[in-house]
Motif scaffolding. Structure first.
Motif, mmCIF file in Angstrom:
data_model
loop_
_atom_site.group_PDB
_atom_site.id
_atom_site.type_symbol
_atom_site.label_atom_id
_atom_site.label_comp_id
_atom_site.label_asym_id
_atom_site.label_seq_id
_atom_site.Cartn_x
_atom_site.Cartn_y
_atom_site.Cartn_z
ATOM 1 N N MET A 1 50.748 40.252 39.127
ATOM 2 C CA MET A 1 49.680 40.117 39.557
ATOM 3 C C MET A 1 49.052 39.828 40.721
ATOM 4 O O MET A 1 49.770 39.042 41.626
ATOM 5 C CB MET A 1 48.979 39.295 38.568
ATOM 6 N N ILE A 2 48.483 40.758 41.776
ATOM 7 C CA ILE A 2 47.394 40.720 43.173
ATOM 8 C C ILE A 2 46.485 39.589 42.575
ATOM 9 O O ILE A 2 45.829 39.972 42.147
ATOM 10 C CB ILE A 2 47.694 41.784 43.600
ATOM 11 N N GLU A 3 46.680 38.645 44.168
ATOM 12 C CA GLU A 3 45.983 37.745 44.065
ATOM 13 C C GLU A 3 45.170 37.820 45.529
ATOM 14 O O GLU A 3 45.452 38.607 46.118
ATOM 15 C CB GLU A 3 46.188 36.161 44.002
ATOM 16 N N VAL A 4 43.551 38.541 45.611
ATOM 17 C CA VAL A 4 42.691 38.571 47.171
ATOM 18 C C VAL A 4 41.795 37.483 46.994
ATOM 19 O O VAL A 4 41.164 37.135 46.257
ATOM 20 C CB VAL A 4 42.615 39.885 46.201
ATOM 21 N N PHE A 5 42.009 36.782 48.292
ATOM 22 C CA PHE A 5 40.615 36.081 48.371
ATOM 23 C C PHE A 5 39.801 36.913 49.054
ATOM 24 O O PHE A 5 40.347 37.867 50.251
ATOM 25 C CB PHE A 5 41.376 35.182 49.586
ATOM 26 N N ARG A 24 45.643 50.881 39.148
ATOM 27 C CA ARG A 24 45.049 50.047 38.230
ATOM 28 C C ARG A 24 46.324 48.816 38.310
ATOM 29 O O ARG A 24 47.027 48.393 36.936
ATOM 30 C CB ARG A 24 46.237 50.973 36.209
ATOM 31 N N VAL A 25 46.115 48.228 39.323
ATOM 32 C CA VAL A 25 47.199 47.064 39.119
ATOM 33 C C VAL A 25 46.313 45.836 38.977
ATOM 34 O O VAL A 25 45.417 45.590 39.916
ATOM 35 C CB VAL A 25 47.951 47.000 41.144
ATOM 36 N N PRO A 26 47.384 44.801 38.083
ATOM 37 C CA PRO A 26 46.383 43.429 37.575
ATOM 38 C C PRO A 26 46.177 42.720 38.603
ATOM 39 O O PRO A 26 47.219 41.947 39.512
ATOM 40 C CB PRO A 26 47.436 43.134 36.493
ATOM 41 N N SER A 27 45.222 42.646 38.835
ATOM 42 C CA SER A 27 44.710 41.619 40.018
ATOM 43 C C SER A 27 43.279 40.973 39.757
ATOM 44 O O SER A 27 42.481 40.972 38.775
ATOM 45 C CB SER A 27 44.392 42.853 41.314
ATOM 46 N N VAL A 28 43.125 39.381 40.847
ATOM 47 C CA VAL A 28 41.850 38.575 40.299
ATOM 48 C C VAL A 28 41.551 38.204 41.671
ATOM 49 O O VAL A 28 42.341 38.748 42.703
ATOM 50 C CB VAL A 28 42.878 37.472 39.124
ATOM 51 N N PHE A 29 40.482 38.391 42.350
ATOM 52 C CA PHE A 29 39.770 38.618 43.080
ATOM 53 C C PHE A 29 38.865 36.684 43.246
ATOM 54 O O PHE A 29 38.342 36.583 42.213
ATOM 55 C CB PHE A 29 38.782 39.579 43.196
ATOM 56 N N HIS A 30 39.419 36.276 44.327
ATOM 57 C CA HIS A 30 38.335 35.308 44.674
ATOM 58 C C HIS A 30 37.084 34.941 45.516
ATOM 59 O O HIS A 30 38.135 34.815 46.748
ATOM 60 C CB HIS A 30 39.594 34.248 44.544
ATOM 61 N N ASP A 31 36.182 34.990 45.074
ATOM 62 C CA ASP A 31 35.419 34.764 46.390
ATOM 63 C C ASP A 31 35.394 33.851 47.782
ATOM 64 O O ASP A 31 34.904 32.428 46.582
ATOM 65 C CB ASP A 31 33.631 35.036 46.212
ATOM 66 N N VAL A 32 35.679 33.618 48.242
ATOM 67 C CA VAL A 32 35.946 32.270 49.052
ATOM 68 C C VAL A 32 34.437 31.594 49.678
ATOM 69 O O VAL A 32 34.517 30.161 49.922
ATOM 70 C CB VAL A 32 37.124 32.327 50.132
ATOM 71 N N SER A 33 33.956 31.821 49.612
ATOM 72 C CA SER A 33 31.784 31.678 49.919
ATOM 73 C C SER A 33 32.325 31.438 49.025
ATOM 74 O O SER A 33 31.211 30.614 49.531
ATOM 75 C CB SER A 33 31.065 33.137 50.955
ATOM 76 N N GLU A 34 31.907 31.495 47.665
ATOM 77 C CA GLU A 34 31.429 30.516 46.714
ATOM 78 C C GLU A 34 32.454 29.357 46.282
ATOM 79 O O GLU A 34 32.166 28.990 45.353
ATOM 80 C CB GLU A 34 31.210 31.400 45.467
ATOM 81 N N ASP A 35 33.350 29.890 45.716
ATOM 82 C CA ASP A 35 34.897 29.302 45.770
ATOM 83 C C ASP A 35 35.416 28.305 46.099
ATOM 84 O O ASP A 35 36.447 28.770 46.962
ATOM 85 C CB ASP A 35 35.846 30.196 44.268
#
Length: 85
Positions: A1-5, A24-35
């Motif tokens: 899985m790809i994790e993106v900040f 269709r790459v399994p991925s998760v996104f993190h909004d660093v302005s909120e998280d």
């Protein structure tokens, strides 16, 4: 899985998200302005700007939307190993 900040207004982040969805790459996104937890993780990896991409399987991470590096990482090939050929 790809994790993106990411954060809002980041052009590279937007392009990266489109690319990952299109392929269709399994991925998760993190909004660093909120998280703030995700932001701290990003900073601990040594980054202060987004996008930061991390392969959760290999642990490899880098800054920016780099298609070649992303494709190698998805295939499980570390970028450093690919450059040695």
């Amino acid at each position: 899985m790809i994790e993106v900040f990411t954060k809002p207004g980041c052009g590279q982040c937007f392009g990266l998200e489109l690319y990952l969805k299109r392929h269709r790459v399994p991925s998760v996104f993190h909004d660093v302005s909120e998280d703030l937890v995700a932001r701290e993780r990003m900073v601990k990896m040594g980054y202060s700007q987004v996008p930061v991409v991390r392969n959760t399987v290999t642990g490899e991470h880098w800054y920016g939307f780099d298609v070649a590096r992303l494709e190698l990482s998805i295939q499980g090939v570390p970028a450093a190993a690919a450059l040695q050929d």
